[in-house]
Design an enzyme around this catalytic site. Structure first.
Site, PDB file in Angstrom:
ATOM      1  CG  ASP A 130       0.102  -4.120   2.788  1.00 28.33           C
ATOM      2  OD1 ASP A 130       0.427  -3.639   1.684  1.00 28.33           O
ATOM      3  OD2 ASP A 130      -0.075  -3.433   3.811  1.00 28.33           O
ATOM      4  CB  SER A 166       3.019   1.249   6.888  1.00 25.73           C
ATOM      5  OG  SER A 166       1.867   1.347   7.683  1.00 25.73           O
ATOM      6  CG  HIS A 218      -0.385   0.267   2.511  1.00 27.01           C
ATOM      7  ND1 HIS A 218      -0.135  -0.735   3.432  1.00 27.01           N
ATOM      8  CD2 HIS A 218      -0.002   1.424   3.118  1.00 27.01           C
ATOM      9  CE1 HIS A 218       0.374  -0.194   4.531  1.00 27.01           C
ATOM     10  NE2 HIS A 218       0.459   1.100   4.365  1.00 27.01           N
TER      11      HIS A 218
END
Length: 350
Positions: free
Chosen positions: A117, A198, A85
């Site tokens: 992801d 992230s 992402h």
């Protein structure tokens, strides 16, 4: 919790050189649309209310940079793991990797995992510090872990400490720059994972990466999730062997049945995968897909795969995660009050 402070500090010092920042390069008006609301209070503005991107992120005056997330180096020749992402913006977006010594490199996206992801990047560099990968199949509740990343895209080299507070979690993500996705088998941790963290590593007390920080629950405190590193290991093996990530494709839309759906839809089973459209614009069975070629139809219920019952703990997604392109599956299917078996050969997801 007893903490060996010297060990923690040693792991941090060993790990930091391999943790990187990832920025996106776009026109400022496009960048502003992509900035998470949580980060906005930490980015300064000029007198006209326009965002002022930190100078450390701007290689030259003709470019506008914005911190997208974190990543970590797994190959001394510039191979980097991060979240999908983070690098899922439009085709005109360029990505820059900033290493711990403030060097900047243009990043090439080698591949994005269609299921997890995870994304793999490459920069043109050599003799880089790397992080060793651990084994996420041997994790236990209560293990001490560290996260390293660039919290909120502003606070570089932010370290947090916590424990593994859950295993095999499943969540649905709805990132605004990519379609909704179910993530399964996640590691839950109370070590802080903030926007910008992230893509950074979740590290055990051996200094090994056991997960890739991926998501947080904004309505709660100290609930974050990481992709198990074994999923990324498989992606790295695919890159080395095929030059891209290869994932199997079945070609159906489905609902995993349970007690509630059984009663609501008046079905004879509280387990299995009901083949159905997700929206009126979908095809329940995608034409020319492996499922289509095997004769599967809308409203079929796939009860078993290779003699193992399909349910919420063992879904179609779990099956695809453990299988490879070209594998043959045997399904037990219910249709019109009759059961039959059919075989499906998985193709490659495009």
């Amino acid at each position: 919790m007893l903490i060996n402070e010297k060990l923690i500090i040693k792991i941090i010092k060993q790990s930091l050189p391999a943790v990187v920042s990832i920025t996106i390069t776009e026109h400022l008006k496009n960048i502003e649309k992509e900035i998470p609301r949580e980060i906005l209070p930490f980015i300064p503005k000029n007198k006209k209310g326009k965002l002022q991107i930190p100078k450390t992120l701007i290689p030259n005056k003709s470019e506008n940079h914005y911190m997208s997330g974190s990543g970590f180096i797994v190959g001394s020749d510039g191979l980097i793991l991060t979240n999908k992402h983070i690098v899922f913006y439009n085709k005109n977006t360029e990505y820059t990797v900033i290493t711990n010594d403030s060097k900047k490199y243009k990043a090439k996206i080698l591949s994005r995992d269609p299921i997890n992801d995870v994304a793999i990047l490459k920069i043109d560099a050599n003799n880089l510090k790397t992080l060793p990968l651990g084994d996420s199949s041997k994790l236990e509740l209560g293990q001490t872990v560290l996260t390293i990343g660039n919290a909120l895209g502003v606070f570089e080299n932010t370290v947090s400490l916590g424990i593994i507070s859950g295993l095999s979690r499943s969540i649905y993500t709805n990132e605004k720059n990519m379609p909704p996705q179910e993530l399964r088998g996640l590691i839950q941790t109370d070590a802080a994972i903030n926007p910008g963290n992230s893509g950074g590593p979740l590290i055990n007390l051996k200094g090994e990466v056991i997960g890739i920080n991926s998501a947080m629950v904004s309505q709660a405190e100290n609930i974050g999730f990481a992709i198990p590193i074994n999923a990324a290991r498989r992606d790295l093996e695919d890159i080395k062997k095929y030059g891209k990530i290869r994932r199997p494709f079945l070609g159906i839309h489905y609902l995993t049945l349970n007690d509630i759906l059984k009663e609501k839809l008046n079905l004879p089973f509280n387990y299995g995968a009901l083949i159905t459209k997700e929206t009126k614009h979908d095809e329940a069975v995608i034409p020319q897909s492996p499922a289509y070629n095997a004769g599967l139809k809308e409203n079929d219920i796939i009860l078993e795969c290779n003699n193992k019952q399909i349910n919420e703990k063992y879904s179609i997604l779990d099956i695809l995660e453990e299988k490879n392109v070209g594998d043959i599956l045997e399904f037990l299917v219910w249709r019109n009050n009759k059961k039959f078996k059919t075989k499906v050969k998985l193709s490659e997801r495009k």
